[in-house]
Design a protein around this motif. Structure first.
Motif, mmCIF file in Angstrom:
data_model
loop_
_atom_site.group_PDB
_atom_site.id
_atom_site.type_symbol
_atom_site.label_atom_id
_atom_site.label_comp_id
_atom_site.label_asym_id
_atom_site.label_seq_id
_atom_site.Cartn_x
_atom_site.Cartn_y
_atom_site.Cartn_z
ATOM 1 N N UNK A 31 -19.833 -74.698 -32.941
ATOM 2 C CA UNK A 31 -21.170 -75.598 -32.576
ATOM 3 C C UNK A 31 -20.815 -76.739 -31.982
ATOM 4 N N UNK A 32 -19.814 -77.424 -32.235
ATOM 5 C CA UNK A 32 -19.553 -78.556 -31.500
ATOM 6 C C UNK A 32 -19.154 -78.459 -30.106
ATOM 7 N N UNK A 33 -18.252 -77.555 -30.052
ATOM 8 C CA UNK A 33 -17.866 -77.227 -28.742
ATOM 9 C C UNK A 33 -18.958 -76.947 -27.941
ATOM 10 N N UNK A 34 -19.794 -75.931 -28.273
ATOM 11 C CA UNK A 34 -20.969 -75.481 -27.603
ATOM 12 C C UNK A 34 -21.736 -76.681 -27.429
ATOM 13 N N UNK A 35 -22.234 -77.512 -28.136
ATOM 14 C CA UNK A 35 -23.154 -78.713 -28.090
ATOM 15 C C UNK A 35 -22.566 -79.591 -26.930
ATOM 16 N N UNK A 36 -21.146 -79.851 -26.952
ATOM 17 C CA UNK A 36 -20.669 -80.789 -26.144
ATOM 18 C C UNK A 36 -20.620 -80.312 -24.456
ATOM 19 N N UNK A 37 -20.356 -78.839 -24.634
ATOM 20 C CA UNK A 37 -20.409 -78.154 -23.402
ATOM 21 C C UNK A 37 -21.791 -78.397 -22.862
ATOM 22 N N UNK A 38 -22.580 -78.005 -23.537
ATOM 23 C CA UNK A 38 -24.020 -78.141 -23.062
ATOM 24 C C UNK A 38 -24.430 -79.557 -22.658
ATOM 25 N N UNK A 39 -23.896 -80.403 -23.332
ATOM 26 C CA UNK A 39 -24.419 -81.931 -22.782
ATOM 27 C C UNK A 39 -23.676 -82.120 -21.473
ATOM 28 N N UNK A 40 -22.596 -81.864 -21.370
ATOM 29 C CA UNK A 40 -21.767 -81.852 -20.173
ATOM 30 C C UNK A 40 -22.479 -81.231 -18.975
ATOM 31 N N UNK A 41 -22.873 -79.911 -19.302
ATOM 32 C CA UNK A 41 -23.344 -79.277 -18.067
ATOM 33 C C UNK A 41 -24.906 -79.917 -17.810
ATOM 34 N N UNK A 42 -25.467 -80.256 -18.664
ATOM 35 C CA UNK A 42 -26.901 -81.224 -18.462
ATOM 36 C C UNK A 42 -26.681 -82.117 -17.688
ATOM 37 N N UNK A 43 -25.530 -83.164 -18.025
ATOM 38 C CA UNK A 43 -25.520 -84.289 -17.217
ATOM 39 C C UNK A 43 -24.855 -83.925 -16.028
ATOM 40 N N UNK A 44 -23.989 -82.790 -15.626
ATOM 41 C CA UNK A 44 -23.622 -82.531 -14.420
ATOM 42 C C UNK A 44 -24.759 -82.290 -13.454
ATOM 43 N N UNK A 45 -25.494 -81.359 -14.094
ATOM 44 C CA UNK A 45 -27.032 -80.863 -13.465
ATOM 45 C C UNK A 45 -27.738 -82.158 -12.995
ATOM 46 N N UNK A 46 -27.851 -83.271 -13.685
ATOM 47 C CA UNK A 46 -28.722 -84.167 -13.446
ATOM 48 C C UNK A 46 -28.045 -85.006 -12.490
ATOM 49 N N UNK A 47 -26.879 -85.152 -12.346
ATOM 50 C CA UNK A 47 -26.089 -85.863 -11.211
ATOM 51 C C UNK A 47 -26.171 -85.163 -9.963
ATOM 52 N N UNK A 48 -26.130 -83.881 -9.982
ATOM 53 C CA UNK A 48 -26.255 -83.180 -8.870
ATOM 54 C C UNK A 48 -27.875 -83.238 -8.191
ATOM 55 N N UNK A 49 -28.688 -83.185 -9.162
ATOM 56 C CA UNK A 49 -30.079 -83.497 -8.743
ATOM 57 C C UNK A 49 -30.520 -84.807 -8.008
ATOM 58 N N UNK A 50 -29.873 -85.912 -8.511
ATOM 59 C CA UNK A 50 -29.811 -87.250 -8.144
ATOM 60 C C UNK A 50 -29.210 -87.095 -6.715
ATOM 61 N N UNK A 51 -27.962 -86.727 -6.646
ATOM 62 C CA UNK A 51 -27.377 -86.778 -5.284
ATOM 63 C C UNK A 51 -28.158 -85.812 -4.365
ATOM 64 N N UNK A 52 -28.724 -84.721 -4.622
ATOM 65 C CA UNK A 52 -29.436 -84.060 -3.716
ATOM 66 C C UNK A 52 -31.004 -84.637 -3.376
ATOM 67 N N UNK A 53 -31.459 -85.491 -4.379
ATOM 68 C CA UNK A 53 -32.621 -86.265 -4.037
ATOM 69 C C UNK A 53 -32.323 -87.456 -3.041
ATOM 70 N N UNK A 54 -31.243 -88.068 -3.244
ATOM 71 C CA UNK A 54 -30.953 -89.263 -2.238
ATOM 72 C C UNK A 54 -30.674 -88.469 -0.809
ATOM 73 N N UNK A 55 -30.124 -87.390 -0.725
ATOM 74 C CA UNK A 55 -29.779 -86.944 0.448
ATOM 75 C C UNK A 55 -30.963 -86.418 1.276
ATOM 76 N N UNK A 56 -31.868 -85.995 0.223
ATOM 77 C CA UNK A 56 -33.329 -85.361 0.940
ATOM 78 C C UNK A 56 -34.212 -86.410 1.490
ATOM 79 N N UNK A 57 -34.082 -87.494 0.805
ATOM 80 C CA UNK A 57 -34.690 -88.810 1.173
ATOM 81 C C UNK A 57 -34.484 -89.398 2.485
#
Length: 362
Positions: A31-57
């Protein structure tokens, strides 16, 4: 017989308790490993979305403005060219054929005014040049510098300093996750077992009287599970009877009480070969089977002081099948190939820890 039944019942209870503890700890770690992996994946998705938003602007604000200015620039070029070929009269340009609003800036010392601008009907309106917007009064030395070529693909303006960065926690989680995978691959899927580096020395000190008489000494390795790593913390030496090539444990209920008192699990055993080298005999392999069938990471440590040897052994898969189906007792031969036991791959000697010795013979 009643005592043996009690001992057997305690062994079964201990086995069930250990299995329950292992299962709960395994589920917790997952559970710990899965939760940490999920948090890491969510953070990566947020960072990618932020970068894509900057480029689109950048693409939606800068490039359309530049492109929209191209028709005005290119459409004005024919008028400029046609005005340069206008007919000169008396050394001067014929302003009557110039397009509406054109001011010939190539005449020497020419100062534009309302008199030079041709208006319909011949009326020249009075224009206050001081009211002209300030940003239009500044002449751009390179008016076409910001206009890209139509053959050149657009280059978005991106601030590389805003590139998503992994935080220290993310790096640590990923590092632990990758190291855990590498460890399982290196150990054949077994959890790491940390052994205090001086455990053989401490054991030999307590076994010295038997060793001088050429009598074997045995003990139980006990410890705890922490962060999916087994750690030996205690060495329990029970009451026993030994010979030059065998050792039998007595009063096993005292051993079980010691394990329960200190909240320990059994992770293997240790014994001496006073006059022989370090290896597992047929009796040793049967003893190791009883430990390893309850805990697959359980090990057997064999200390041979005469030859200064210390071995860390466990049964192979073939050895588990062979010994589990063997009905013989005492010393008896087994085929050497395929090997029935091997040097442990999941043992790690820890120079920073020591072992607590519980000698129940006293």
């Amino acid at each position: 017989k009643q005592r043996e039944e009690e001992i057997q019942q305690r062994r079964e209870e201990e086995l069930q308790r250990e299995q329950q503890i292992r299962e709960e700890q395994r589920l917790t770690e997952l559970r710990i490993v899965e939760e940490e992996r999920r948090k890491l994946e969510q953070k990566r998705k947020n960072d990618i979305s932020t970068s894509a938003l900057i480029t689109s602007q950048c693409d939606s604000t800068t490039l359309p403005i530049v492109t929209s200015s191209l028709p005005n620039v290119t459409s004005s070029l024919p008028n400029v060219t046609s005005s340069d070929t206008s007919v000169q009269k008396d050394g001067h340009h014929d302003n009557s054929q110039l397009p509406f609003g054109y001011v010939p800036l190539n005449q020497p010392h020419f100062v534009p005014s309302s008199d030079h601008v041709i208006h319909p009907g011949g009326v020249s309106p009075v224009v206050d040049r001081s009211s002209k917007p300030a940003h239009l009064m500044q002449q751009d030395p390179h008016p076409l510098a910001h206009v890209r070529s139509l053959d050149t693909p657009p280059q978005p303006i991106v601030d590389r300093t805003t590139k998503p960065q992994l935080h220290d926690d993310d790096v640590r989680i990923a590092d632990v996750y990758l190291k855990g995978i590498a460890t399982l691959q290196a150990t054949g899927g077994l959890r790491m077992l940390q052994v205090p580096h001086n455990i053989d020395h401490d054991f030999l000190q307590h076994a010295s009287s038997n060793t001088r008489r050429n009598v074997e000494t045995c003990g139980t390795l006990a410890g705890k599970l922490s962060r999916n790593v087994l750690k030996i913390t205690h060495l329990i030496i029970p009451r026993q009877e030994g010979t030059s090539d065998s050792c039998v444990t007595l009063k096993e209920e005292e051993l079980l009480e010691a394990l329960e008192k200190h909240d320990l699990i059994s992770v293997g055993w240790i014994h001496t070969h006073p006059s022989q080298t370090s290896f597992l005999s047929s009796i040793d392999m049967h003893m190791q089977f009883s430990y390893q069938v309850m805990l697959e990471e359980a090990i057997a440590i064999v200390v041979a002081p005469k030859f200064s040897q210390v071995g860390y052994y466990s049964l192979t898969n073939h050895g588990l099948d062979t010994i589990g189906n063997c009905q013989l007792s005492g010393f008896h031969p087994h085929a050497k190939y395929p090997p029935l036991y091997e040097d442990c791959k999941h043992v790690q000697l820890d120079p920073t820890t020591s072992v607590a010795v519980l000698d129940l013979r006293r």
